[in-house]
Write a protein that holds these residues in place. Sequence first.
Motif, PDB file in Angstrom:
ATOM      1  N   SER A  73      41.367  48.752  43.595  1.00  0.00           N
ATOM      2  CA  SER A  73      41.461  48.510  45.016  1.00  0.00           C
ATOM      3  C   SER A  73      42.018  47.059  45.543  1.00  0.00           C
ATOM      4  CB  SER A  73      39.660  48.184  45.179  1.00  0.00           C
ATOM      5  OG  SER A  73      39.631  47.435  46.697  1.00  0.00           O
ATOM      6  N   MET A  74      42.363  46.104  44.810  1.00  0.00           N
ATOM      7  CA  MET A  74      42.918  45.221  44.927  1.00  0.00           C
ATOM      8  C   MET A  74      44.509  45.366  45.207  1.00  0.00           C
ATOM      9  SD  MET A  74      41.747  41.993  42.616  1.00  0.00           S
ATOM     10  CE  MET A  74      40.223  42.074  41.789  1.00  0.00           C
ATOM     11  N   ALA A  75      45.119  46.161  44.196  1.00  0.00           N
ATOM     12  CA  ALA A  75      46.416  46.601  44.092  1.00  0.00           C
ATOM     13  C   ALA A  75      46.633  47.452  45.329  1.00  0.00           C
ATOM     14  CB  ALA A  75      46.609  47.541  42.858  1.00  0.00           C
ATOM     15  N   LEU A  76      45.654  48.329  45.867  1.00  0.00           N
ATOM     16  CA  LEU A  76      45.902  49.172  47.064  1.00  0.00           C
ATOM     17  C   LEU A  76      45.876  48.497  48.407  1.00  0.00           C
ATOM     18  CD1 LEU A  76      44.046  52.475  45.884  1.00  0.00           C
ATOM     19  CD2 LEU A  76      46.849  52.031  45.989  1.00  0.00           C
ATOM     20  N   SER A  77      45.321  47.491  48.238  1.00  0.00           N
ATOM     21  CA  SER A  77      45.077  46.498  49.204  1.00  0.00           C
ATOM     22  C   SER A  77      46.031  45.549  49.722  1.00  0.00           C
ATOM     23  CB  SER A  77      43.530  45.775  49.542  1.00  0.00           C
ATOM     24  OG  SER A  77      42.442  46.781  49.378  1.00  0.00           O
ATOM     25  N   VAL A  78      46.569  44.922  48.813  1.00  0.00           N
ATOM     26  CA  VAL A  78      47.649  43.908  48.690  1.00  0.00           C
ATOM     27  C   VAL A  78      48.829  44.157  49.633  1.00  0.00           C
ATOM     28  CG1 VAL A  78      49.086  42.359  47.520  1.00  0.00           C
ATOM     29  CG2 VAL A  78      46.817  42.345  47.085  1.00  0.00           C
ATOM     30  N   PRO A  79      49.394  45.331  49.282  1.00  0.00           N
ATOM     31  CA  PRO A  79      50.684  45.792  50.048  1.00  0.00           C
ATOM     32  C   PRO A  79      50.339  45.803  51.602  1.00  0.00           C
ATOM     33  CG  PRO A  79      50.399  47.085  48.254  1.00  0.00           C
ATOM     34  CD  PRO A  79      49.111  46.559  48.513  1.00  0.00           C
ATOM     35  N   TYR A  80      49.218  45.853  52.046  1.00  0.00           N
ATOM     36  CA  TYR A  80      48.830  46.213  53.361  1.00  0.00           C
ATOM     37  C   TYR A  80      48.600  44.722  54.244  1.00  0.00           C
ATOM     38  CZ  TYR A  80      49.631  50.777  53.276  1.00  0.00           C
ATOM     39  OH  TYR A  80      50.073  52.336  53.015  1.00  0.00           O
ATOM     40  N   ALA A  87      46.345  35.908  53.842  1.00  0.00           N
ATOM     41  CA  ALA A  87      46.262  37.440  54.017  1.00  0.00           C
ATOM     42  C   ALA A  87      45.920  37.939  52.550  1.00  0.00           C
ATOM     43  CB  ALA A  87      47.181  37.993  54.594  1.00  0.00           C
ATOM     44  N   VAL A  88      46.901  37.537  51.605  1.00  0.00           N
ATOM     45  CA  VAL A  88      46.964  38.291  50.371  1.00  0.00           C
ATOM     46  C   VAL A  88      45.499  37.879  49.538  1.00  0.00           C
ATOM     47  CG1 VAL A  88      47.740  38.021  48.151  1.00  0.00           C
ATOM     48  CG2 VAL A  88      49.287  38.274  49.789  1.00  0.00           C
ATOM     49  N   ALA A  90      42.582  37.246  51.282  1.00  0.00           N
ATOM     50  CA  ALA A  90      41.618  38.321  52.028  1.00  0.00           C
ATOM     51  C   ALA A  90      41.543  39.564  51.690  1.00  0.00           C
ATOM     52  CB  ALA A  90      41.818  37.999  53.445  1.00  0.00           C
ATOM     53  N   ALA A  91      42.772  40.021  50.989  1.00  0.00           N
ATOM     54  CA  ALA A  91      42.948  41.339  50.431  1.00  0.00           C
ATOM     55  C   ALA A  91      42.251  41.300  49.369  1.00  0.00           C
ATOM     56  CB  ALA A  91      44.239  41.793  50.477  1.00  0.00           C
ATOM     57  N   VAL A  92      42.336  40.298  48.456  1.00  0.00           N
ATOM     58  CA  VAL A  92      41.769  40.499  47.156  1.00  0.00           C
ATOM     59  C   VAL A  92      40.305  40.098  46.969  1.00  0.00           C
ATOM     60  CG1 VAL A  92      42.105  39.419  44.919  1.00  0.00           C
ATOM     61  CG2 VAL A  92      44.168  39.982  46.120  1.00  0.00           C
ATOM     62  N   LEU A  93      39.998  39.299  47.937  1.00  0.00           N
ATOM     63  CA  LEU A  93      38.594  38.670  48.066  1.00  0.00           C
ATOM     64  C   LEU A  93      37.405  39.759  47.824  1.00  0.00           C
ATOM     65  CD1 LEU A  93      36.942  36.087  47.934  1.00  0.00           C
ATOM     66  CD2 LEU A  93      36.969  36.209  50.170  1.00  0.00           C
ATOM     67  N   PRO A  94      37.441  40.910  48.615  1.00  0.00           N
ATOM     68  CA  PRO A  94      36.136  41.709  48.363  1.00  0.00           C
ATOM     69  C   PRO A  94      35.930  42.341  47.263  1.00  0.00           C
ATOM     70  CG  PRO A  94      37.402  42.196  50.438  1.00  0.00           C
ATOM     71  CD  PRO A  94      38.412  41.220  49.682  1.00  0.00           C
ATOM     72  N   ALA A  95      37.099  42.727  46.458  1.00  0.00           N
ATOM     73  CA  ALA A  95      36.824  43.331  44.986  1.00  0.00           C
ATOM     74  C   ALA A  95      36.331  42.487  44.247  1.00  0.00           C
ATOM     75  CB  ALA A  95      37.923  44.182  44.614  1.00  0.00           C
ATOM     76  N   THR A  96      36.905  41.220  44.303  1.00  0.00           N
ATOM     77  CA  THR A  96      36.607  40.033  43.442  1.00  0.00           C
ATOM     78  C   THR A  96      35.359  39.550  43.770  1.00  0.00           C
ATOM     79  OG1 THR A  96      38.699  39.184  43.696  1.00  0.00           O
ATOM     80  CG2 THR A  96      37.099  37.429  42.611  1.00  0.00           C
ATOM     81  N   ALA A  97      34.608  39.452  44.781  1.00  0.00           N
ATOM     82  CA  ALA A  97      33.334  39.158  45.384  1.00  0.00           C
ATOM     83  C   ALA A  97      32.411  40.071  44.896  1.00  0.00           C
ATOM     84  CB  ALA A  97      33.215  39.053  46.728  1.00  0.00           C
ATOM     85  N   MET A  98      32.630  41.332  44.991  1.00  0.00           N
ATOM     86  CA  MET A  98      31.843  42.338  44.573  1.00  0.00           C
ATOM     87  C   MET A  98      31.528  42.291  42.992  1.00  0.00           C
ATOM     88  SD  MET A  98      33.538  45.504  46.775  1.00  0.00           S
ATOM     89  CE  MET A  98      33.181  46.879  45.693  1.00  0.00           C
ATOM     90  N   THR A  99      32.699  42.211  42.155  1.00  0.00           N
ATOM     91  CA  THR A  99      32.444  42.228  40.746  1.00  0.00           C
ATOM     92  C   THR A  99      31.854  40.925  40.290  1.00  0.00           C
ATOM     93  OG1 THR A  99      34.534  43.479  40.713  1.00  0.00           O
ATOM     94  CG2 THR A  99      33.773  42.361  38.734  1.00  0.00           C
ATOM     95  N   ALA A 100      32.159  39.703  40.727  1.00  0.00           N
ATOM     96  CA  ALA A 100      31.462  38.432  40.418  1.00  0.00           C
ATOM     97  C   ALA A 100      30.012  38.621  40.913  1.00  0.00           C
ATOM     98  CB  ALA A 100      32.109  37.277  41.436  1.00  0.00           C
TER      99      ALA A 100
END
Length: 127
Positions: A73-80, A87-88, A90-100
Amino acid sequence: MNVALVALVAVLGAVDTLEPLRQTSGHRTPSRWWPVLVYGPWAVAALSILRAGIYRRHALHSWIVVLAFAALSMALSVPYASTDARAVVAAVLPATAMTACLHQLVRQTTLTRPPLAKIPAQRRWRT
């Protein structure tokens, strides 16, 4: 209450990254629901981890699935995201927060239940 908060974070995280994941595949009609292929295995593995925690079993395979699909999810969100560091993040935060949040819920579930008492081994009398 904690389960509801983890579920809320997971849903909001998935909704937040849905558009970048949709843009990854283009705008073809059959592929508009393909982000479920990223968050579906994450959700199923999360439920497996919770179940394993309740029954005091190991869930290494499920944790690998959670981490792999969070990384996907992070890898697919960061390029956009724009080249701005915020912004990077913010793109990584959702998957990190979900897992944490999942990790913390599992820890609370397993630590609130006292460990099972070990049954002492029976002595065998030699004759």
